[in-house]
Scaffold this motif. Structure first.
Motif, PDB file in Angstrom:
ATOM      1  N   ILE A  44       0.860  -1.176   0.000  1.00 47.43           N
ATOM      2  CA  ILE A  44       0.000   0.000   0.000  1.00 47.43           C
ATOM      3  C   ILE A  44       0.898   1.228   0.000  1.00 47.43           C
ATOM      4  CG2 ILE A  44      -1.895  -1.138   1.209  1.00 47.43           C
ATOM      5  CD1 ILE A  44      -1.003   0.493   3.716  1.00 47.43           C
ATOM      6  N   CYS A  45       0.391   2.320  -0.492  1.00 46.83           N
ATOM      7  CA  CYS A  45       1.126   3.581  -0.490  1.00 46.83           C
ATOM      8  C   CYS A  45       0.539   4.470   0.598  1.00 46.83           C
ATOM      9  CB  CYS A  45       1.011   4.283  -1.831  1.00 46.83           C
ATOM     10  SG  CYS A  45       1.778   3.362  -3.169  1.00 46.83           S
ATOM     11  N   LEU A  46       1.395   5.043   1.422  1.00 51.35           N
ATOM     12  CA  LEU A  46       0.942   5.960   2.455  1.00 51.35           C
ATOM     13  C   LEU A  46       1.066   7.389   1.945  1.00 51.35           C
ATOM     14  CD1 LEU A  46       2.633   4.306   5.569  1.00 51.35           C
ATOM     15  CD2 LEU A  46       0.258   4.104   4.805  1.00 51.35           C
ATOM     16  N   PRO A  47       0.132   8.257   2.335  1.00 52.58           N
ATOM     17  CA  PRO A  47       0.188   9.647   1.863  1.00 52.58           C
ATOM     18  C   PRO A  47       1.333  10.408   2.504  1.00 52.58           C
ATOM     19  CG  PRO A  47      -1.553   9.376   3.478  1.00 52.58           C
ATOM     20  CD  PRO A  47      -1.000   8.007   3.201  1.00 52.58           C
ATOM     21  N   SER A  48       1.737  11.479   1.845  1.00 53.95           N
ATOM     22  CA  SER A  48       2.734  12.381   2.411  1.00 53.95           C
ATOM     23  C   SER A  48       2.098  13.151   3.564  1.00 53.95           C
ATOM     24  CB  SER A  48       3.209  13.375   1.350  1.00 53.95           C
ATOM     25  OG  SER A  48       3.801  12.694   0.273  1.00 53.95           O
ATOM     26  N   ILE A  49       2.926  13.698   4.447  1.00 54.02           N
ATOM     27  CA  ILE A  49       2.415  14.490   5.566  1.00 54.02           C
ATOM     28  C   ILE A  49       1.597  15.652   5.027  1.00 54.02           C
ATOM     29  CG2 ILE A  49       3.090  16.012   7.471  1.00 54.02           C
ATOM     30  CD1 ILE A  49       5.498  14.176   7.895  1.00 54.02           C
ATOM     31  N   GLY A  50       0.391  15.817   5.548  1.00 49.85           N
ATOM     32  CA  GLY A  50      -0.491  16.911   5.140  1.00 49.85           C
ATOM     33  C   GLY A  50      -1.325  16.610   3.913  1.00 49.85           C
ATOM     34  N   GLU A  51      -1.077  15.503   3.240  1.00 53.32           N
ATOM     35  CA  GLU A  51      -1.832  15.148   2.040  1.00 53.32           C
ATOM     36  C   GLU A  51      -3.136  14.474   2.442  1.00 53.32           C
ATOM     37  OE1 GLU A  51      -1.103  12.738  -2.142  1.00 53.32           O
ATOM     38  OE2 GLU A  51       0.343  12.568  -0.525  1.00 53.32           O
ATOM     39  N   ASP A  52      -4.262  14.964   1.934  1.00 60.05           N
ATOM     40  CA  ASP A  52      -5.575  14.406   2.253  1.00 60.05           C
ATOM     41  C   ASP A  52      -6.089  13.664   1.026  1.00 60.05           C
ATOM     42  OD1 ASP A  52      -7.978  13.766   3.358  1.00 60.05           O
ATOM     43  OD2 ASP A  52      -8.741  15.822   3.455  1.00 60.05           O
ATOM     44  N   LEU A  53      -6.111  12.347   1.102  1.00 60.94           N
ATOM     45  CA  LEU A  53      -6.484  11.526  -0.053  1.00 60.94           C
ATOM     46  C   LEU A  53      -7.945  11.115  -0.077  1.00 60.94           C
ATOM     47  CD1 LEU A  53      -3.435   9.105  -0.158  1.00 60.94           C
ATOM     48  CD2 LEU A  53      -3.796  11.186  -1.466  1.00 60.94           C
ATOM     49  N   PHE A  54      -8.661  11.324   1.031  1.00 63.80           N
ATOM     50  CA  PHE A  54     -10.008  10.788   1.137  1.00 63.80           C
ATOM     51  C   PHE A  54     -11.033  11.890   1.338  1.00 63.80           C
ATOM     52  CE2 PHE A  54      -6.938   7.845   3.121  1.00 63.80           C
ATOM     53  CZ  PHE A  54      -6.940   6.876   2.127  1.00 63.80           C
ATOM     54  N   ALA A  55     -12.186  11.692   0.740  1.00 65.21           N
ATOM     55  CA  ALA A  55     -13.294  12.629   0.890  1.00 65.21           C
ATOM     56  C   ALA A  55     -14.377  11.984   1.740  1.00 65.21           C
ATOM     57  CB  ALA A  55     -13.853  12.994  -0.486  1.00 65.21           C
ATOM     58  N   ALA A  56     -15.242  12.804   2.318  1.00 61.20           N
ATOM     59  CA  ALA A  56     -16.355  12.282   3.119  1.00 61.20           C
ATOM     60  C   ALA A  56     -17.163  11.294   2.288  1.00 61.20           C
ATOM     61  CB  ALA A  56     -17.238  13.430   3.593  1.00 61.20           C
ATOM     62  N   GLY A  57     -17.467  10.154   2.897  1.00 65.87           N
ATOM     63  CA  GLY A  57     -18.253   9.134   2.213  1.00 65.87           C
ATOM     64  C   GLY A  57     -17.428   8.091   1.472  1.00 65.87           C
ATOM     65  N   ASP A  58     -16.118   8.304   1.364  1.00 67.64           N
ATOM     66  CA  ASP A  58     -15.268   7.297   0.712  1.00 67.64           C
ATOM     67  C   ASP A  58     -15.321   5.987   1.482  1.00 67.64           C
ATOM     68  OD1 ASP A  58     -14.477   9.024  -1.266  1.00 67.64           O
ATOM     69  OD2 ASP A  58     -12.433   9.308  -0.515  1.00 67.64           O
ATOM     70  N   HIS A  59     -15.180   4.883   0.781  1.00 71.54           N
ATOM     71  CA  HIS A  59     -15.146   3.558   1.389  1.00 71.54           C
ATOM     72  C   HIS A  59     -13.688   3.155   1.584  1.00 71.54           C
ATOM     73  CE1 HIS A  59     -19.432   2.590   0.336  1.00 71.54           C
ATOM     74  NE2 HIS A  59     -19.189   3.659  -0.387  1.00 71.54           N
ATOM     75  N   LEU A  60     -13.334   2.779   2.808  1.00 69.17           N
ATOM     76  CA  LEU A  60     -11.980   2.343   3.124  1.00 69.17           C
ATOM     77  C   LEU A  60     -12.044   0.956   3.750  1.00 69.17           C
ATOM     78  CD1 LEU A  60     -10.727   5.630   4.801  1.00 69.17           C
ATOM     79  CD2 LEU A  60     -10.471   4.941   2.419  1.00 69.17           C
ATOM     80  N   ILE A  61     -10.959   0.210   3.653  1.00 65.83           N
ATOM     81  CA  ILE A  61     -10.909  -1.136   4.225  1.00 65.83           C
ATOM     82  C   ILE A  61      -9.916  -1.143   5.380  1.00 65.83           C
ATOM     83  CG2 ILE A  61     -10.277  -3.541   3.798  1.00 65.83           C
ATOM     84  CD1 ILE A  61     -11.196  -3.113   0.900  1.00 65.83           C
ATOM     85  N   ALA A  62     -10.347  -1.666   6.519  1.00 65.15           N
ATOM     86  CA  ALA A  62      -9.482  -1.818   7.692  1.00 65.15           C
ATOM     87  C   ALA A  62      -9.299  -3.310   7.955  1.00 65.15           C
ATOM     88  CB  ALA A  62     -10.107  -1.143   8.903  1.00 65.15           C
ATOM     89  N   LEU A  63      -8.084  -3.688   8.349  1.00 60.50           N
ATOM     90  CA  LEU A  63      -7.761  -5.082   8.668  1.00 60.50           C
ATOM     91  C   LEU A  63      -7.211  -5.150  10.083  1.00 60.50           C
ATOM     92  CD1 LEU A  63      -5.783  -5.861   5.406  1.00 60.50           C
ATOM     93  CD2 LEU A  63      -8.057  -6.676   5.939  1.00 60.50           C
ATOM     94  N   GLY A  64      -7.472  -6.253  10.778  1.00 59.00           N
ATOM     95  CA  GLY A  64      -6.896  -6.405  12.105  1.00 59.00           C
ATOM     96  C   GLY A  64      -7.384  -7.631  12.840  1.00 59.00           C
ATOM     97  N   TRP A  65      -6.807  -7.794  14.025  1.00 58.38           N
ATOM     98  CA  TRP A  65      -7.150  -8.921  14.900  1.00 58.38           C
ATOM     99  C   TRP A  65      -7.831  -8.411  16.162  1.00 58.38           C
ATOM    100  CZ3 TRP A  65      -2.498  -8.649  12.278  1.00 58.38           C
ATOM    101  CH2 TRP A  65      -2.197  -9.706  11.441  1.00 58.38           C
ATOM    102  N   GLY A  66      -8.406  -7.257  16.130  1.00 60.15           N
ATOM    103  CA  GLY A  66      -8.949  -6.628  17.331  1.00 60.15           C
ATOM    104  C   GLY A  66     -10.240  -7.236  17.844  1.00 60.15           C
ATOM    105  N   ALA A  67     -10.889  -6.475  18.718  1.00 56.12           N
ATOM    106  CA  ALA A  67     -12.149  -6.895  19.329  1.00 56.12           C
ATOM    107  C   ALA A  67     -13.185  -7.184  18.245  1.00 56.12           C
ATOM    108  CB  ALA A  67     -12.660  -5.817  20.272  1.00 56.12           C
ATOM    109  N   LEU A  68     -14.031  -8.161  18.515  1.00 57.10           N
ATOM    110  CA  LEU A  68     -15.020  -8.570  17.521  1.00 57.10           C
ATOM    111  C   LEU A  68     -16.204  -7.619  17.445  1.00 57.10           C
ATOM    112  CD1 LEU A  68     -14.960 -12.418  18.069  1.00 57.10           C
ATOM    113  CD2 LEU A  68     -13.773 -11.063  16.348  1.00 57.10           C
ATOM    114  N   PHE A  69     -16.444  -6.843  18.499  1.00 55.46           N
ATOM    115  CA  PHE A  69     -17.492  -5.829  18.474  1.00 55.46           C
ATOM    116  C   PHE A  69     -17.176  -4.776  19.528  1.00 55.46           C
ATOM    117  CE2 PHE A  69     -18.898  -9.383  21.048  1.00 55.46           C
ATOM    118  CZ  PHE A  69     -19.263  -8.784  22.243  1.00 55.46           C
ATOM    119  N   TYR A  70     -17.800  -3.613  19.409  1.00 55.83           N
ATOM    120  CA  TYR A  70     -17.525  -2.493  20.303  1.00 55.83           C
ATOM    121  C   TYR A  70     -17.751  -2.895  21.758  1.00 55.83           C
ATOM    122  CZ  TYR A  70     -17.679   2.069  22.494  1.00 55.83           C
ATOM    123  OH  TYR A  70     -17.433   3.134  23.310  1.00 55.83           O
TER     124      TYR A  70
END
Length: 87
Positions: A44-70
């Motif tokens: 994946i490519c990470l943005p430069s400092i101060g660069e805003d790549l996403f707009a409100a409503g964009d769909h993003l994917i998160a991955l992890g092994w965290g808690a199964l629910f809040y």
């Protein structure tokens, strides 16, 4: 296809709270050229400092092994994926 990596740094969120799991994420840096891409592994490519790549409503994917629910203290043994929307 298992791959072994050398980790050079782990950057934990500065406001991470272990007791509540607030800001429970980190960026892992691997040794240069240590990864081989395939159908299961890609970069994946990470943005430069101060660069805003996403707009409100964009769909993003998160991955992890965290808690199964809040509020849960139960953690997943499997890597999980969720689609989230920016606000």
């Amino acid at each position: 296809s298992t791959q072994r990596r050398t980790i050079t740094n782990v950057y934990i969120h500065p406001f991470y709270e272990p007791s509540t799991y607030r800001s429970d994420f980190a960026v892992v840096r691997f040794a240069p050229l240590s990864m081989k891409t395939n159908s299961s592994v890609s970069f994946i490519c990470l943005p430069s400092i101060g660069e805003d790549l996403f707009a409100a409503g964009d769909h993003l994917i998160a991955l992890g092994w965290g808690a199964l629910f809040y509020g849960s203290t139960v953690k997943s043994n499997l890597l999980r994926q969720v689609t989230v929307h920016t606000i």
